[in-house]
Design a protein around this motif. Structure first.
Motif, PDB file in Angstrom:
ATOM      1  N   LYS A 143       0.818  -1.417   0.083  1.00 53.15           N
ATOM      2  CA  LYS A 143      -0.142   0.078   0.032  1.00 53.15           C
ATOM      3  C   LYS A 143       0.961   1.322   0.107  1.00 53.15           C
ATOM      4  CE  LYS A 143      -3.868  -2.266   2.348  1.00 53.15           C
ATOM      5  NZ  LYS A 143      -4.900  -2.105   1.293  1.00 53.15           N
ATOM      6  N   LYS A 144       2.145   1.168  -0.084  1.00 50.47           N
ATOM      7  CA  LYS A 144       3.326   2.149   0.083  1.00 50.47           C
ATOM      8  C   LYS A 144       2.671   2.958   1.105  1.00 50.47           C
ATOM      9  CE  LYS A 144       4.152   2.514  -4.938  1.00 50.47           C
ATOM     10  NZ  LYS A 144       4.381   1.102  -5.180  1.00 50.47           N
ATOM     11  N   LEU A 145       3.101   2.504   2.311  1.00 54.06           N
ATOM     12  CA  LEU A 145       2.699   3.290   3.644  1.00 54.06           C
ATOM     13  C   LEU A 145       3.912   2.972   4.394  1.00 54.06           C
ATOM     14  CD1 LEU A 145      -0.986   2.394   4.472  1.00 54.06           C
ATOM     15  CD2 LEU A 145      -0.253   4.387   3.247  1.00 54.06           C
ATOM     16  N   LEU A 146       4.197   3.955   5.512  1.00 54.96           N
ATOM     17  CA  LEU A 146       4.928   3.927   6.447  1.00 54.96           C
ATOM     18  C   LEU A 146       4.239   4.368   7.608  1.00 54.96           C
ATOM     19  CD1 LEU A 146       8.099   5.717   4.743  1.00 54.96           C
ATOM     20  CD2 LEU A 146       7.819   3.279   5.017  1.00 54.96           C
ATOM     21  N   GLY A 147       4.847   3.839   9.105  1.00 55.99           N
ATOM     22  CA  GLY A 147       4.496   4.150  10.012  1.00 55.99           C
ATOM     23  C   GLY A 147       5.333   4.580  11.212  1.00 55.99           C
ATOM     24  N   ARG A 148       5.063   5.486  12.230  1.00 54.72           N
ATOM     25  CA  ARG A 148       5.834   6.176  12.888  1.00 54.72           C
ATOM     26  C   ARG A 148       5.565   5.655  14.589  1.00 54.72           C
ATOM     27  NH1 ARG A 148       4.145  10.881  14.418  1.00 54.72           N
ATOM     28  NH2 ARG A 148       6.235  11.276  15.530  1.00 54.72           N
TER      29      ARG A 148
ATOM     30  N   THR B 184       6.975   5.184  19.445  1.00 55.19           N
ATOM     31  CA  THR B 184       6.785   6.297  18.445  1.00 55.19           C
ATOM     32  C   THR B 184       8.181   6.705  18.297  1.00 55.19           C
ATOM     33  OG1 THR B 184       4.642   6.603  19.044  1.00 55.19           O
ATOM     34  CG2 THR B 184       5.628   8.341  17.598  1.00 55.19           C
ATOM     35  N   GLN B 185       8.454   7.066  16.701  1.00 56.36           N
ATOM     36  CA  GLN B 185       9.668   7.620  16.312  1.00 56.36           C
ATOM     37  C   GLN B 185       9.432   8.971  15.568  1.00 56.36           C
ATOM     38  OE1 GLN B 185      12.433   3.622  15.379  1.00 56.36           O
ATOM     39  NE2 GLN B 185      11.671   4.815  13.613  1.00 56.36           N
ATOM     40  N   ALA B 186      10.362   9.904  15.541  1.00 58.56           N
ATOM     41  CA  ALA B 186      10.240  11.006  14.916  1.00 58.56           C
ATOM     42  C   ALA B 186      10.162  10.893  13.479  1.00 58.56           C
ATOM     43  CB  ALA B 186      11.147  12.087  15.168  1.00 58.56           C
ATOM     44  N   VAL B 187      10.655   9.888  13.091  1.00 59.02           N
ATOM     45  CA  VAL B 187      10.802   9.518  11.643  1.00 59.02           C
ATOM     46  C   VAL B 187      10.141   8.053  11.487  1.00 59.02           C
ATOM     47  CG1 VAL B 187      12.714  10.782  10.891  1.00 59.02           C
ATOM     48  CG2 VAL B 187      13.098   8.449  11.707  1.00 59.02           C
ATOM     49  N   PRO B 188       9.488   7.668  10.413  1.00 54.76           N
ATOM     50  CA  PRO B 188       8.876   6.393  10.141  1.00 54.76           C
ATOM     51  C   PRO B 188       9.796   5.244  10.565  1.00 54.76           C
ATOM     52  CG  PRO B 188       8.303   7.816   8.566  1.00 54.76           C
ATOM     53  CD  PRO B 188       9.173   8.379   8.963  1.00 54.76           C
TER      54      PRO B 188
ATOM     55  N   ASN C 165       0.090   6.055  13.322  1.00 58.64           N
ATOM     56  CA  ASN C 165       0.446   7.207  12.701  1.00 58.64           C
ATOM     57  C   ASN C 165       1.134   7.112  11.308  1.00 58.64           C
ATOM     58  OD1 ASN C 165       0.557   9.230  14.898  1.00 58.64           O
ATOM     59  ND2 ASN C 165       2.154   8.387  15.891  1.00 58.64           N
ATOM     60  N   ILE C 166       0.100   6.702  10.488  1.00 58.22           N
ATOM     61  CA  ILE C 166       0.563   6.291   9.058  1.00 58.22           C
ATOM     62  C   ILE C 166       0.735   7.292   8.204  1.00 58.22           C
ATOM     63  CG2 ILE C 166      -0.367   4.962   7.043  1.00 58.22           C
ATOM     64  CD1 ILE C 166       0.268   3.097   9.333  1.00 58.22           C
ATOM     65  N   VAL C 167       1.877   7.308   7.319  1.00 59.16           N
ATOM     66  CA  VAL C 167       2.036   8.201   6.227  1.00 59.16           C
ATOM     67  C   VAL C 167       2.096   7.568   4.874  1.00 59.16           C
ATOM     68  CG1 VAL C 167       2.879   9.920   7.917  1.00 59.16           C
ATOM     69  CG2 VAL C 167       4.564   8.386   6.816  1.00 59.16           C
ATOM     70  N   GLU C 168       1.848   8.205   3.949  1.00 58.15           N
ATOM     71  CA  GLU C 168       2.144   7.730   2.460  1.00 58.15           C
ATOM     72  C   GLU C 168       3.785   7.709   2.277  1.00 58.15           C
ATOM     73  OE1 GLU C 168      -0.273  10.114   0.159  1.00 58.15           O
ATOM     74  OE2 GLU C 168      -1.907   8.831   0.301  1.00 58.15           O
TER      75      GLU C 168
END
Length: 364
Positions: free
Chosen positions: A286-291, A310-314, A349-352
């Motif tokens: 799904k081309k997703l990353l999570g923090r 939780t991290q500042a970056v994925p 904390n999902i981001v594309e």
């Protein structure tokens, strides 16, 4: 004009509402709370009279305790009320797990709060009432939480349905029954009718949907401004707003439930490795990353623990690394003997993913 706007709506929409969510979670995790009036909020005796009730179980509600009530007022209404401070990190993790279940039925999801959401299941070939039954079963199976579901062809009716048979119920409102359902609805149950609006209706002699239906649009606009339009169409079982799909999922995760409890550390390690591989595959697809990475553990006594980092970056999508992180959390929670019934691994904390990682050595 009204007849033109009421063209038949073929949508199939569910409104899912987890019953007394925060209170139900705390009762699940501490069965001793199931038989007492419970309020989720700060005890006013310990906080100089301050605090607000986030929610209450049904025992407390019958005593007059309700959400948004000041804690000191709640204690006056129910002197033996037991207070539990809210744990929003835990509630968010469980909400993410429930939303993961939603995505097994549809990707057209509009979250309203941690404990409720609208689902457009029009594209699902299965009958909507069957979907509602399966969804409730899946949520109970995975979380031991009950929910109430409304099933209809628009969001307002679905919401009215979920409120009609609580807790732990399903209400289906098809086209042919919708108008009668609304006409017989007490005016206090219409969406948006609060204390002041209800007092105004009582002075006007409007007590139910039938009385509301008899009022013209102009009358309602004079009395309630733009809210008059909302009331006018509610009385006609009509609502135009679609389910507002969120393009990025709130969480992505996997869980394993064990019929025979796990007692061996190597079995736990193997399970986390398998879960991590599935989650990574899903995220990449799904081309997703999570923090935020959350680990869930439930033991033989149905005690559930969730811990997130939780991290500042994925996080890097490395299954072996994720499995090791999960084991570090597990070993901290269960350093000695254990009997495990469920393990879960979830990204939130999902981001594309805006780029694709490429090794410098791939082109050599």
């Amino acid at each position: 004009m009204a007849e033109f706007l009421q063209a038949k709506d073929n949508r199939r929409i569910l409104h899912v509402d987890i019953d007394a969510f925060y209170a139900q979670v705390e009762m699940r995790d501490n069965p001793a709370l199931r038989k007492v009036p419970l309020g989720i909020g700060r005890d006013p005796d310990l906080h100089h009279g301050h605090g607000v009730i986030a929610t209450a179980n049904y025992i407390a509600r019958r005593a007059g305790v309700h959400s948004a009530m000041e804690s000191i007022e709640a204690k006056r209404a129910c002197p033996n009320l037991v207070f539990v401070a809210p744990d929003f990190e835990k509630y968010r993790a469980i909400s993410g797990q429930i939303h993961q279940i939603f995505h097994e039925f549809t990707d057209m999801i509009e979250p309203v709060a941690l404990d409720e959401a609208y689902l457009d299941v029009t594209a699902n070939k299965m009958a909507a009432p069957t979907l509602a039954a399966q969804l409730r079963h899946r949520i109970w199976q995975e979380t031991q939480l009950t929910c109430s579901v409304g099933v209809s062809y628009n969001k307002v009716l679905a919401k009215l349905g979920s409120e009609h048979h609580k807790p732990n119920g399903v209400t289906v409102i098809p086209h042919e029954l919708a108008q009668d359902f609304v006409l017989n609805l007490p005016i206090k149950d219409f969406r948006g009718v609060g204390k002041k609006t209800l007092e105004k209706f009582e002075k006007m002699g409007v007590t139910d949907g039938r009385d509301l239906y008899a009022m013209s649009l102009d009358e309602l606009r004079v009395q309630f401004g733009s809210f008059g339009d909302v009331l006018y169409w509610q009385a006609r079982a009509t609502h135009f707003s679609p389910v507002k799909d969120r393009s990025v999922r709130q969480s992505v995760g996997k869980e394993s439930t064990f019929e025979l409890a796990l007692h061996d550390r190597s079995e736990v390690e193997m399970t986390f490795k398998t879960l991590a591989e599935k989650v990574v595959l899903n995220m990449k697809k799904k081309k997703l990353l999570g923090r935020t990475l959350t680990v869930k553990i439930r033991d033989d006594d149905f005690k559930t623990q969730t811990k997130g980092m939780t991290q500042a970056v994925p996080f890097e999508l490395d299954a072996a690394f994720l499995a090791r992180q999960a084991m570090l959390i597990f070993d901290e929670a269960y350093p000695d003997n254990f009997s495990i019934r469920l393990l879960g691994l979830t990204f939130s904390n999902i981001v594309e993913q805006k780029y694709e990682a490429v090794s410098l050595f791939d082109s050599l």
